[in-house]
Every structure is written in structure tokens, then in C-alpha cells.
Design a protein around this motif. Structure first.
Motif, PDB file in Angstrom:
ATOM      1  N   CYS A 177      11.711  31.975 -45.182  1.00  0.00           N
ATOM      2  CA  CYS A 177      11.431  33.368 -44.811  1.00  0.00           C
ATOM      3  C   CYS A 177      11.360  33.523 -43.294  1.00  0.00           C
ATOM      4  CB  CYS A 177      10.135  33.841 -45.456  1.00  0.00           C
ATOM      5  SG  CYS A 177      10.259  34.077 -47.247  1.00  0.00           S
ATOM      6  N   ASP A 178      10.761  32.517 -42.632  1.00  0.00           N
ATOM      7  CA  ASP A 178      10.694  32.546 -41.160  1.00  0.00           C
ATOM      8  C   ASP A 178      12.088  32.506 -40.544  1.00  0.00           C
ATOM      9  OD1 ASP A 178       7.946  32.549 -41.383  1.00  0.00           O
ATOM     10  OD2 ASP A 178       7.706  30.427 -40.848  1.00  0.00           O
ATOM     11  N   ASN A 179      13.070  32.023 -41.316  1.00  0.00           N
ATOM     12  CA  ASN A 179      14.452  31.940 -40.841  1.00  0.00           C
ATOM     13  C   ASN A 179      15.324  33.046 -41.417  1.00  0.00           C
ATOM     14  OD1 ASN A 179      15.155  29.361 -39.135  1.00  0.00           O
ATOM     15  ND2 ASN A 179      13.498  28.816 -40.539  1.00  0.00           N
ATOM     16  N   GLY A 180      14.677  34.121 -41.886  1.00  0.00           N
ATOM     17  CA  GLY A 180      15.411  35.299 -42.323  1.00  0.00           C
ATOM     18  C   GLY A 180      15.937  35.265 -43.739  1.00  0.00           C
ATOM     19  N   LEU A 181      15.528  34.302 -44.537  1.00  0.00           N
ATOM     20  CA  LEU A 181      15.985  34.211 -45.922  1.00  0.00           C
ATOM     21  C   LEU A 181      14.893  34.700 -46.857  1.00  0.00           C
ATOM     22  CD1 LEU A 181      17.550  30.654 -45.669  1.00  0.00           C
ATOM     23  CD2 LEU A 181      18.771  32.842 -45.625  1.00  0.00           C
ATOM     24  N   ASN A 182      15.258  35.390 -47.903  1.00  0.00           N
ATOM     25  CA  ASN A 182      14.302  35.872 -48.890  1.00  0.00           C
ATOM     26  C   ASN A 182      14.198  34.835 -49.998  1.00  0.00           C
ATOM     27  OD1 ASN A 182      12.556  37.390 -50.385  1.00  0.00           O
ATOM     28  ND2 ASN A 182      14.107  38.839 -51.105  1.00  0.00           N
ATOM     29  N   VAL A 183      13.304  33.882 -49.816  1.00  0.00           N
ATOM     30  CA  VAL A 183      13.166  32.764 -50.751  1.00  0.00           C
ATOM     31  C   VAL A 183      11.725  32.707 -51.235  1.00  0.00           C
ATOM     32  CG1 VAL A 183      13.246  30.240 -50.959  1.00  0.00           C
ATOM     33  CG2 VAL A 183      14.985  31.436 -49.635  1.00  0.00           C
ATOM     34  N   ARG A 184      11.577  32.383 -52.492  1.00  0.00           N
ATOM     35  CA  ARG A 184      10.260  32.187 -53.089  1.00  0.00           C
ATOM     36  C   ARG A 184      10.379  31.005 -54.041  1.00  0.00           C
ATOM     37  NH1 ARG A 184       5.845  34.850 -52.573  1.00  0.00           N
ATOM     38  NH2 ARG A 184       4.219  34.752 -54.138  1.00  0.00           N
ATOM     39  N   GLY A 185       9.288  30.322 -54.242  1.00  0.00           N
ATOM     40  CA  GLY A 185       9.273  29.206 -55.185  1.00  0.00           C
ATOM     41  C   GLY A 185       9.220  27.870 -54.488  1.00  0.00           C
ATOM     42  N   GLY A 186       9.111  26.849 -55.318  1.00  0.00           N
ATOM     43  CA  GLY A 186       9.116  25.493 -54.802  1.00  0.00           C
ATOM     44  C   GLY A 186      10.536  25.039 -54.534  1.00  0.00           C
ATOM     45  N   LYS A 187      10.659  23.801 -54.052  1.00  0.00           N
ATOM     46  CA  LYS A 187      11.974  23.240 -53.752  1.00  0.00           C
ATOM     47  C   LYS A 187      12.143  21.934 -54.523  1.00  0.00           C
ATOM     48  CE  LYS A 187      15.003  21.669 -50.108  1.00  0.00           C
ATOM     49  NZ  LYS A 187      14.964  20.318 -49.578  1.00  0.00           N
ATOM     50  N   PRO A 188      12.906  21.964 -55.609  1.00  0.00           N
ATOM     51  CA  PRO A 188      13.162  20.723 -56.337  1.00  0.00           C
ATOM     52  C   PRO A 188      13.851  19.704 -55.427  1.00  0.00           C
ATOM     53  CG  PRO A 188      13.779  22.613 -57.671  1.00  0.00           C
ATOM     54  CD  PRO A 188      13.490  23.122 -56.273  1.00  0.00           C
ATOM     55  N   ASP A 189      13.324  18.512 -55.388  1.00  0.00           N
ATOM     56  CA  ASP A 189      13.840  17.475 -54.503  1.00  0.00           C
ATOM     57  C   ASP A 189      13.236  16.151 -54.944  1.00  0.00           C
ATOM     58  OD1 ASP A 189      15.102  16.237 -52.381  1.00  0.00           O
ATOM     59  OD2 ASP A 189      14.216  17.503 -50.840  1.00  0.00           O
ATOM     60  N   ASP A 190      13.711  15.078 -54.346  1.00  0.00           N
ATOM     61  CA  ASP A 190      13.089  13.791 -54.619  1.00  0.00           C
ATOM     62  C   ASP A 190      11.697  13.799 -54.003  1.00  0.00           C
ATOM     63  OD1 ASP A 190      14.073  13.869 -51.996  1.00  0.00           O
ATOM     64  OD2 ASP A 190      14.280  11.708 -51.892  1.00  0.00           O
ATOM     65  N   ILE A 191      10.752  13.185 -54.701  1.00  0.00           N
ATOM     66  CA  ILE A 191       9.369  13.141 -54.231  1.00  0.00           C
ATOM     67  C   ILE A 191       8.891  11.695 -54.330  1.00  0.00           C
ATOM     68  CG2 ILE A 191       6.991  13.906 -54.619  1.00  0.00           C
ATOM     69  CD1 ILE A 191       8.251  16.469 -55.923  1.00  0.00           C
ATOM     70  N   THR A 192       8.622  11.122 -53.181  1.00  0.00           N
ATOM     71  CA  THR A 192       8.086   9.773 -53.116  1.00  0.00           C
ATOM     72  C   THR A 192       6.838   9.811 -52.255  1.00  0.00           C
ATOM     73  OG1 THR A 192      10.303   8.824 -53.279  1.00  0.00           O
ATOM     74  CG2 THR A 192       8.568   7.382 -52.438  1.00  0.00           C
ATOM     75  N   VAL A 193       5.762   9.210 -52.742  1.00  0.00           N
ATOM     76  CA  VAL A 193       4.494   9.183 -52.021  1.00  0.00           C
ATOM     77  C   VAL A 193       3.997   7.744 -51.974  1.00  0.00           C
ATOM     78  CG1 VAL A 193       2.085   9.969 -52.005  1.00  0.00           C
ATOM     79  CG2 VAL A 193       3.889  11.510 -52.791  1.00  0.00           C
ATOM     80  N   LEU A 194       3.651   7.289 -50.784  1.00  0.00           N
ATOM     81  CA  LEU A 194       3.078   5.964 -50.585  1.00  0.00           C
ATOM     82  C   LEU A 194       1.762   6.136 -49.856  1.00  0.00           C
ATOM     83  CD1 LEU A 194       3.332   2.825 -50.555  1.00  0.00           C
ATOM     84  CD2 LEU A 194       4.469   3.085 -48.348  1.00  0.00           C
ATOM     85  N   LEU A 195       0.682   5.593 -50.428  1.00  0.00           N
ATOM     86  CA  LEU A 195      -0.634   5.665 -49.796  1.00  0.00           C
ATOM     87  C   LEU A 195      -1.066   4.284 -49.346  1.00  0.00           C
ATOM     88  CD1 LEU A 195      -2.900   7.993 -51.996  1.00  0.00           C
ATOM     89  CD2 LEU A 195      -1.952   8.438 -49.746  1.00  0.00           C
ATOM     90  N   SER A 196      -1.621   4.219 -48.153  1.00  0.00           N
ATOM     91  CA  SER A 196      -2.177   2.981 -47.617  1.00  0.00           C
ATOM     92  C   SER A 196      -3.520   3.308 -46.989  1.00  0.00           C
ATOM     93  CB  SER A 196      -1.265   2.399 -46.535  1.00  0.00           C
ATOM     94  OG  SER A 196       0.054   2.252 -47.000  1.00  0.00           O
ATOM     95  N   ILE A 197      -4.423   2.346 -47.021  1.00  0.00           N
ATOM     96  CA  ILE A 197      -5.723   2.526 -46.400  1.00  0.00           C
ATOM     97  C   ILE A 197      -5.951   1.360 -45.450  1.00  0.00           C
ATOM     98  CG2 ILE A 197      -8.219   2.699 -46.769  1.00  0.00           C
ATOM     99  CD1 ILE A 197      -7.603   3.987 -49.458  1.00  0.00           C
ATOM    100  N   VAL A 198      -6.365   1.674 -44.224  1.00  0.00           N
ATOM    101  CA  VAL A 198      -6.631   0.642 -43.234  1.00  0.00           C
ATOM    102  C   VAL A 198      -7.922  -0.086 -43.633  1.00  0.00           C
ATOM    103  CG1 VAL A 198      -7.079   0.159 -40.792  1.00  0.00           C
ATOM    104  CG2 VAL A 198      -5.482   2.004 -41.436  1.00  0.00           C
ATOM    105  N   ALA A 199      -7.795  -1.387 -43.815  1.00  0.00           N
ATOM    106  CA  ALA A 199      -8.920  -2.208 -44.243  1.00  0.00           C
ATOM    107  C   ALA A 199      -9.109  -3.368 -43.264  1.00  0.00           C
ATOM    108  CB  ALA A 199      -8.669  -2.728 -45.656  1.00  0.00           C
ATOM    109  N   GLU A 200     -10.206  -4.070 -43.404  1.00  0.00           N
ATOM    110  CA  GLU A 200     -10.530  -5.203 -42.533  1.00  0.00           C
ATOM    111  C   GLU A 200      -9.471  -6.304 -42.690  1.00  0.00           C
ATOM    112  OE1 GLU A 200     -12.299  -6.708 -39.509  1.00  0.00           O
ATOM    113  OE2 GLU A 200     -13.288  -5.015 -40.458  1.00  0.00           O
TER     114      GLU A 200
END
Length: 181
Positions: free
Chosen positions: A155-178
Motif C-alpha cells: 500500500c505504501d508503494n501505491g498498490l491496493n493489497v490486503r492479506g498475508g503473503k504465502p511464501d516459504d517460512i523458516t524460523v531458527l531460534l538460538s539463545i546465547v548461553a554460557e
């Protein structure tokens, strides 16, 4: 009979996000090209993040080699175009690395809400949280009524779009530990 000649160029490309933690110095070294990326979360707040790189709307930087004859016609980014950074991390910091399928569908506040559910730093808890974040992003990607970060940017780029965007979704979580030798 008219003859039409056309060329079909196939170009394989990829964004890249490399995150390396020097456990001895507690320093995070990163290199990011495109719209995949990372967040460093401390005390429930984003304290460091990658910047999205785009040529223009919905056209991220990508590592690629143009096929013969397509040089200059196909966008082709080199590793030198990547943003690099180093950042001091602290024990307990959460490092979330993900593809654009997450960031296009979940704003930071939603990601942070999910990360607050992470009560322990054991493997099962981290895995469950990463899966929960990925599932929520997936569900939002297919919600036609949701005003996703991607739709807001469109929308900020002048397009009338609503909804999510189907795409690949990969999530990696790490926690800094001793660090122990």
C-alpha cells in the motif's frame, strides 16, 4: 503464418543470511543479503536487526549469476552487496533468524509476543516456540483479510493489497548461553 521468437531465461537465485556467534567474546557477526534476516531480542525488545535489501518493491537483492546473454537484463547481486555487522550479545539474548515469509507476515510485536512464551532454554521449549512462530506466520499468510506487513508495504508503494503473503517460512531460534570448553 507469423513466427515468434522468444527466449526463456531461467535464473536460480537466493537471499542469504549468515549469523555466526563467537561464544568466547559474546560477539555476533552477521552477513545478510536480501529480505531474509535476523533479530536479536533482549529483555523482550529488539536490540539489533538486519536491514532488508530491495532493488524496489518486492524485488529483494539475491545472489545469482545471470544466464549467458542475460547479463544486464536480469538482476544479479554479488556477495559484496551484503550488509555485514558485528554486535555484542549478552547471556540470554535470543537470536531469531528467518526467511522473508516470517517478516512479510508477522510484525515485530507479534514475534515478540511469541518469544515471551519461551520460559526455559531447553531444546523442546525452543523448538516449540520456533514452530509456534512459523505456524502463526503460515496461518496469517493465507488470511485474505489480514493487513500483513507485506500488504502495508505494498500500500505504501501505491498498490491496493490486503492479506498475508504465502511464501516459504523458516524460523531458527538460538539463545546465547554460557560457553564451556
Amino acid at each position: 503464418m507469423e513466427m515468434f521468437t522468444f527466449s526463456l531465461w531461467c535464473c536460480r537465485s537466493s537471499t542469504a543470511c549468515i549469523v555466526v556467534l563467537d561464544r568466547r567474546s559474546h560477539r555476533l557477526h552477521t552477513c545478510n543479503l536480501g529480505d531474509s534476516g535476523f533479530l536479536v531480542v533482549r529483555g523482550g525488545e529488539v536490540v539489533h536487526r538486519s536491514d532488508e535489501q530491495q532493488h524496489y518493491f518486492n524485488t529483494p537483492f539475491q545472489l545469482s549469476i545471470a544466464p549467458p546473454g542475460a547479463e544486464g537484463v536480469v538482476l544479479s547481486d554479488s556477495p559484496e552487496a551484503a550488509d555485514s555487522s558485528s554486535f555484542d550479545v549478552q547471556l540470554g539474548d535470543i537470536i531469531l533468524t528467518a526467511t522473508d515469509g516470517l517478516f512479510d507476515n508477522m510484525p515485530d510485536y507479534m514475534i515478540l509476543q511469541e518469544l515471551k512464551k519461551l520460559k526455559t532454554t531447553n531444546y523442546d521449549s525452543i523448538l516449540q516456540t520456533a514452530q509456534s512462530i512459523a505456524k502463526q506466520a503460515h496461518d496469517l499468510a493465507y488470511d485474505p483479510n489480514y493487513m500483513s506487513p507485506f500488504a502495508q508495504f505494498a500500500c505504501d508503494n501505491g498498490l491496493n493489497v490486503r492479506g498475508g503473503k504465502p511464501d516459504d517460512i523458516t524460523v531458527l531460534l538460538s539463545i546465547v548461553a554460557e560457553y564451556t570448553d
